[in-house]
Design a protein around this motif. Structure first.
Motif, PDB file in Angstrom:
ATOM      1  N   TRP A 350       0.841  -1.211   0.000  1.00  0.00           N
ATOM      2  CA  TRP A 350       0.000   0.000   0.000  1.00  0.00           C
ATOM      3  C   TRP A 350       0.872   1.255   0.000  1.00  0.00           C
ATOM      4  O   TRP A 350       0.618   2.200  -0.758  1.00  0.00           O
ATOM      5  N   PHE A 351       1.909   1.268   0.831  1.00  0.00           N
ATOM      6  CA  PHE A 351       2.777   2.447   0.903  1.00  0.00           C
ATOM      7  C   PHE A 351       3.530   2.635  -0.416  1.00  0.00           C
ATOM      8  O   PHE A 351       3.669   3.765  -0.908  1.00  0.00           O
ATOM      9  N   ARG A 352       3.977   1.525  -0.998  1.00  0.00           N
ATOM     10  CA  ARG A 352       4.652   1.629  -2.288  1.00  0.00           C
ATOM     11  C   ARG A 352       3.718   2.236  -3.335  1.00  0.00           C
ATOM     12  O   ARG A 352       4.113   3.115  -4.108  1.00  0.00           O
ATOM     13  N   GLN A 353       2.480   1.789  -3.351  1.00  0.00           N
ATOM     14  CA  GLN A 353       1.512   2.315  -4.318  1.00  0.00           C
ATOM     15  C   GLN A 353       1.237   3.800  -4.090  1.00  0.00           C
ATOM     16  O   GLN A 353       1.051   4.559  -5.053  1.00  0.00           O
ATOM     17  N   MET A 354       1.232   4.208  -2.833  1.00  0.00           N
ATOM     18  CA  MET A 354       1.055   5.633  -2.540  1.00  0.00           C
ATOM     19  C   MET A 354       2.187   6.444  -3.163  1.00  0.00           C
ATOM     20  O   MET A 354       1.961   7.483  -3.794  1.00  0.00           O
ATOM     21  N   LEU A 355       3.412   5.963  -2.995  1.00  0.00           N
ATOM     22  CA  LEU A 355       4.564   6.688  -3.513  1.00  0.00           C
ATOM     23  C   LEU A 355       4.642   6.644  -5.038  1.00  0.00           C
ATOM     24  O   LEU A 355       5.255   7.515  -5.664  1.00  0.00           O
ATOM     25  N   GLU A 356       4.029   5.612  -5.624  1.00  0.00           N
ATOM     26  CA  GLU A 356       4.064   5.473  -7.065  1.00  0.00           C
ATOM     27  C   GLU A 356       3.006   6.314  -7.785  1.00  0.00           C
ATOM     28  O   GLU A 356       2.971   6.320  -9.022  1.00  0.00           O
ATOM     29  N   TRP A 357       2.183   7.003  -7.046  1.00  0.00           N
ATOM     30  CA  TRP A 357       1.088   7.747  -7.683  1.00  0.00           C
ATOM     31  C   TRP A 357       1.575   8.669  -8.798  1.00  0.00           C
ATOM     32  O   TRP A 357       0.992   8.687  -9.899  1.00  0.00           O
ATOM     33  N   PRO A 358       2.631   9.435  -8.601  1.00  0.00           N
ATOM     34  CA  PRO A 358       3.085  10.289  -9.711  1.00  0.00           C
ATOM     35  C   PRO A 358       3.505   9.485 -10.942  1.00  0.00           C
ATOM     36  O   PRO A 358       3.275   9.912 -12.075  1.00  0.00           O
ATOM     37  N   LEU A 359       4.123   8.309 -10.709  1.00  0.00           N
ATOM     38  CA  LEU A 359       4.534   7.482 -11.843  1.00  0.00           C
ATOM     39  C   LEU A 359       3.344   7.014 -12.662  1.00  0.00           C
ATOM     40  O   LEU A 359       3.390   6.939 -13.891  1.00  0.00           O
ATOM     41  N   GLN A 360       2.258   6.698 -11.971  1.00  0.00           N
ATOM     42  CA  GLN A 360       1.091   6.159 -12.652  1.00  0.00           C
ATOM     43  C   GLN A 360       0.203   7.242 -13.250  1.00  0.00           C
ATOM     44  O   GLN A 360      -0.502   6.997 -14.236  1.00  0.00           O
ATOM     45  N   ASN A 361       0.207   8.423 -12.665  1.00  0.00           N
ATOM     46  CA  ASN A 361      -0.769   9.432 -13.051  1.00  0.00           C
ATOM     47  C   ASN A 361      -0.189  10.708 -13.657  1.00  0.00           C
ATOM     48  O   ASN A 361      -0.841  11.338 -14.488  1.00  0.00           O
ATOM     49  N   VAL A 362       0.995  11.094 -13.242  1.00  0.00           N
ATOM     50  CA  VAL A 362       1.593  12.324 -13.759  1.00  0.00           C
ATOM     51  C   VAL A 362       2.486  12.034 -14.955  1.00  0.00           C
ATOM     52  O   VAL A 362       2.474  12.760 -15.960  1.00  0.00           O
ATOM     53  N   LEU A 363       3.236  10.943 -14.862  1.00  0.00           N
ATOM     54  CA  LEU A 363       4.179  10.621 -15.923  1.00  0.00           C
ATOM     55  C   LEU A 363       3.471  10.435 -17.265  1.00  0.00           C
ATOM     56  O   LEU A 363       4.022  10.746 -18.323  1.00  0.00           O
ATOM     57  N   SER A 364       2.226   9.916 -17.210  1.00  0.00           N
ATOM     58  CA  SER A 364       1.509   9.632 -18.459  1.00  0.00           C
ATOM     59  C   SER A 364       1.211  10.888 -19.268  1.00  0.00           C
ATOM     60  O   SER A 364       0.931  10.813 -20.466  1.00  0.00           O
ATOM     61  N   SER A 365       1.256  12.060 -18.621  1.00  0.00           N
ATOM     62  CA  SER A 365       0.986  13.310 -19.342  1.00  0.00           C
ATOM     63  C   SER A 365       2.264  13.963 -19.881  1.00  0.00           C
ATOM     64  O   SER A 365       2.222  15.039 -20.472  1.00  0.00           O
ATOM     65  N   SER A 366       3.398  13.280 -19.666  1.00  0.00           N
ATOM     66  CA  SER A 366       4.673  13.844 -20.102  1.00  0.00           C
ATOM     67  C   SER A 366       4.756  13.895 -21.628  1.00  0.00           C
ATOM     68  O   SER A 366       4.332  12.969 -22.330  1.00  0.00           O
ATOM     69  N   THR A 367       5.301  14.988 -22.130  1.00  0.00           N
ATOM     70  CA  THR A 367       5.545  15.121 -23.567  1.00  0.00           C
ATOM     71  C   THR A 367       7.030  14.993 -23.892  1.00  0.00           C
ATOM     72  O   THR A 367       7.443  15.135 -25.039  1.00  0.00           O
ATOM     73  N   VAL A 368       7.817  14.722 -22.850  1.00  0.00           N
ATOM     74  CA  VAL A 368       9.273  14.643 -23.016  1.00  0.00           C
ATOM     75  C   VAL A 368       9.712  13.248 -23.441  1.00  0.00           C
ATOM     76  O   VAL A 368      10.650  13.097 -24.236  1.00  0.00           O
ATOM     77  N   ILE A 369       9.025  12.227 -22.945  1.00  0.00           N
ATOM     78  CA  ILE A 369       9.402  10.853 -23.282  1.00  0.00           C
ATOM     79  C   ILE A 369       8.201  10.125 -23.880  1.00  0.00           C
ATOM     80  O   ILE A 369       7.048  10.489 -23.638  1.00  0.00           O
ATOM     81  N   THR A 370       8.471   9.078 -24.610  1.00  0.00           N
ATOM     82  CA  THR A 370       7.430   8.337 -25.304  1.00  0.00           C
ATOM     83  C   THR A 370       6.665   7.450 -24.321  1.00  0.00           C
ATOM     84  O   THR A 370       7.162   7.141 -23.226  1.00  0.00           O
ATOM     85  N   PRO A 371       5.448   6.978 -24.704  1.00  0.00           N
ATOM     86  CA  PRO A 371       4.702   6.046 -23.833  1.00  0.00           C
ATOM     87  C   PRO A 371       5.502   4.794 -23.488  1.00  0.00           C
ATOM     88  O   PRO A 371       5.416   4.286 -22.365  1.00  0.00           O
ATOM     89  N   GLU A 372       6.286   4.296 -24.461  1.00  0.00           N
ATOM     90  CA  GLU A 372       7.101   3.107 -24.187  1.00  0.00           C
ATOM     91  C   GLU A 372       8.165   3.404 -23.133  1.00  0.00           C
ATOM     92  O   GLU A 372       8.431   2.594 -22.243  1.00  0.00           O
ATOM     93  N   GLN A 373       8.768   4.577 -23.238  1.00  0.00           N
ATOM     94  CA  GLN A 373       9.764   4.983 -22.243  1.00  0.00           C
ATOM     95  C   GLN A 373       9.114   5.206 -20.878  1.00  0.00           C
ATOM     96  O   GLN A 373       9.708   4.889 -19.844  1.00  0.00           O
ATOM     97  N   GLN A 374       7.897   5.749 -20.890  1.00  0.00           N
ATOM     98  CA  GLN A 374       7.173   5.952 -19.631  1.00  0.00           C
ATOM     99  C   GLN A 374       6.944   4.620 -18.931  1.00  0.00           C
ATOM    100  O   GLN A 374       7.169   4.494 -17.718  1.00  0.00           O
ATOM    101  N   GLU A 375       6.499   3.614 -19.687  1.00  0.00           N
ATOM    102  CA  GLU A 375       6.223   2.311 -19.092  1.00  0.00           C
ATOM    103  C   GLU A 375       7.501   1.672 -18.572  1.00  0.00           C
ATOM    104  O   GLU A 375       7.523   1.090 -17.476  1.00  0.00           O
ATOM    105  N   ALA A 376       8.587   1.788 -19.329  1.00  0.00           N
ATOM    106  CA  ALA A 376       9.863   1.225 -18.884  1.00  0.00           C
ATOM    107  C   ALA A 376      10.330   1.907 -17.603  1.00  0.00           C
ATOM    108  O   ALA A 376      10.833   1.243 -16.675  1.00  0.00           O
ATOM    109  N   LEU A 377      10.157   3.211 -17.516  1.00  0.00           N
ATOM    110  CA  LEU A 377      10.554   3.945 -16.321  1.00  0.00           C
ATOM    111  C   LEU A 377       9.696   3.550 -15.132  1.00  0.00           C
ATOM    112  O   LEU A 377      10.205   3.367 -14.015  1.00  0.00           O
ATOM    113  N   ARG A 378       8.391   3.405 -15.361  1.00  0.00           N
ATOM    114  CA  ARG A 378       7.494   2.977 -14.272  1.00  0.00           C
ATOM    115  C   ARG A 378       7.924   1.626 -13.722  1.00  0.00           C
ATOM    116  O   ARG A 378       7.978   1.418 -12.505  1.00  0.00           O
TER     117      ARG A 378
END
Length: 576
Positions: A350-378
């Protein structure tokens, strides 16, 4: 140890343990004479991966039987290819529990029948589903006040929303279509065994382990609670009581042989014996080489703490606030006692998921890296997060961190089940760091474990050794050392990576006649212990002081919860 059964002596004999966990199933092929783990395979439930049919906000966790079936075929077929098929003499299934599901008169899960394929109420109600909180409270109140036998007394005196009758009450009240279509209800471990053998539902051998710990079955009142009490709980259950069972069977007994259909589907033969089903923790305790007054802690998403004791020594003693005491539920001929925590690894996840919120929700709106790169980073960040948190938390000096946590994010299972309780944190400041909170959460699950040990000993059941099995026990030295320090006891870690599956294989070996009893199978097939965590004397006193703070914090939160629930309980009394 040499087998005494002359019909199989001198020949190679293999057995398969099939272990159904919360998110996956694994099959383990074992040499029944030596305990050598020959092959293993794992399958993750595809529907569960995306939490189909679940609603975590409302504590609803359901699983589709197709996930179970697909996993069974995938894993068993894979391991069965490792040896000559005619040498695979036995198979046994263990599952989570209580995880009941409705079936029709032929024993087919309702979710596999037309009209119910997408209905969560027609699926298996996973152990962690807490939608039946009100029904559990009603069971407890009515058991104490109806004027007859208290059928909860061998269940620790408190019935839980995680268990058989409460879950069924909730479903039949919520879903009229399921209530009418359900001829009977079966625990997951029983349903899998029925499926494999093709047995007749009315004469099928139900699990003693499941019935005794979760369904209020006990020999002293002739089986399940009498119909008068079941109808008092819920009139809609009147017909169900007659469609269930009275007799139960221990997991070392044969439930039958593989049916022709399932022998073909699994790549086995109809000579393969299928043992009576069991729960994962109880099977795991057998693989952990449990003996009298040992506590085997099965540590994964939750914990189950299993103790066995000579029946004659316990006598008529009732251990209050645990998850049942059942003759033969772990080792036939001994009393099995169960306790546990509703969240263990789940609290850290649960705590890990709390900390991962930006990775799951903010990163997806990034225009700097591709969706594939986003998933690899997550994926990379998620895999490293707990590792790095653990390293940092281990450097935190407990004496310098006032952060304290309660581990009740999924309610409290033991001692004294109360699934309505919530987790909490205290003493946060602007300087509180993520590693400090993580350490407080680790300490909290260890303090919860200490309460369980103390309850057993307060009730006259000594705990002479502690054995750890499961994912957390094998993977987190930090958690295990903290637990040893908090308990002030050594903790032995079992070698096997798949202890419940190995325990199921031991049951299968007895059911197939390779070994005469479970204790003999343990000695022949046990894999021993990998290491022992010794308590650090310098840490014991500090943790004891923090444990006392944890207890005080828990009493405060529970008192607040109790006051908030008084109005609801008054309403329930009026309705009764």
């Amino acid at each position: 140890m040499q087998n005494t059964d002359s019909t199989t002596a001198g020949t190679d004999a293999y057995v398969i343990g099939v272990d159904y966990g919360t998110d996956s199933v694994r099959a383990l092929l074992v040499n029944a004479r030596t305990g050598q783990e020959v092959a293993q395979a794992v399958h993750y439930y595809q529907r569960w991966k995306t939490l189909q049919y679940c609603n975590p906000i409302h504590n609803q966790f359901r699983q589709h039987p197709l996930d179970y079936i697909e996993g069974l075929e995938t894993t068993v077929r894979k391991v069965a290819q490792s040896v000559p098929v005619e040498q695979i003499v036995g198979l046994a299934v263990d599952t989570t529990g209580s995880t009941p599901g409705p079936v029709n008169e032929k024993g087919v899960a309702l979710a596999l029948t037309p009209g119910f394929e997408e209905n969560p109420n027609a699926m298996f109600v996973l152990w962690k589903d807490h939608t039946a909180l009100e029904e559990a409270a009603e069971v407890n109140l009515k058991a104490r006040t109806w004027g007859g036998e208290d059928f909860t007394k061998f269940e620790g005196g408190i019935y839980s929303s995680e268990w058989f009758w409460a879950k069924i009450m909730h479903i039949v009240r919520e879903d009229e279509a399921v209530a009418k279509a359900a001829h009977s209800w079966m625990e997951h471990c029983d349903w899998m065994t029925l499926l494999l053998t093709g047995s007749d539902l009315a004469h099928f051998k139900r699990s003693r382990c499941a019935a005794g710990h979760k369904a209020m079955w006990h020999e002293s009142w002739g089986g399940l609670p009498i119909e008068e009490f079941i109808v008092h709980l819920e009139p809609k259950l009147a017909e169900l009581r007659g469609h269930l069972y009275q007799e139960t069977y221990t997991a070392d007994e044969s439930a039958g042989n593989l049916s022709e259909e399932w022998a073909t589907r699994l790549g086995l033969t109809t000579n393969t014996v299928v043992a009576v089903g069991s729960f994962d923790a109880h099977a795991g305790a057998v693989a952990g080489e449990i003996e009298a007054y040992s506590m085997v802690k099965v540590m994964g998403t939750s914990t189950c703490d299993i103790v066995v004791a000579p029946t004659q020594e316990v006598g008529g003693k009732l251990v209050q606030g645990i998850c049942g005491q059942v003759d033969g539920s772990v080792i036939p001929g001994m009393l099995g006692l169960e306790a546990g925590q509703s969240a263990f690894g789940d609290l850290l996840a649960w705590f890990r998921q709390m900390l991962e919120w930006p990775l799951q929700n903010v990163l997806s709106s990034s225009t700097v890296i591709t969706p594939e790169q986003q998933e690899a980073l997550r994926e990379e960040m998620s895999s490293k997060l707990i590792v790095e948190l653990t390293k940092a938390a281990a450097q935190v000096n407990p004496a310098e961190s006032a952060v304290l946590a309660l581990d009740w994010v999924n309610g409290r299972r033991t001692p004294d089940a109360n699934q309505g309780l919530k987790g909490a944190l205290m003493n946060l400041t602007m300087g509180t760091s993520a590693p400090q909170i993580f350490r407080a959460l680790v300490e909290a699950i260890c303090y919860g474990s200490k309460q369980i040990v103390e309850r057993f000993e307060e009730e006259g059941i000594p705990i002479k050794q502690v054995i750890g099995i499961g994912g957390v026990a094998k993977k987190s030295a930090f958690v295990m050392q903290t637990l040893a320090d908090v308990l002030n006891r050594p903790i032995k870690i079992a070698v096997s990576e798949q202890a419940p599956a190995l325990g199921a294989a031991m049951y299968a070996a007895v059911a197939a006649g390779v070994h005469p009893d479970v204790l003999t199978a343990q000695r022949a097939m046990g894999s021993g212990f990998a290491e022992t965590y010794e308590p650090n004397p310098a840490s014991v006193a500090e943790y004891q002081a923090r444990y006392e703070q944890y207890q005080a914090f828990g009493r405060f939160v529970e008192d607040v919860t109790l006051r908030e629930g008084e109005v609801a309980e008054t309403t329930l009394v009026d309705e009764v």
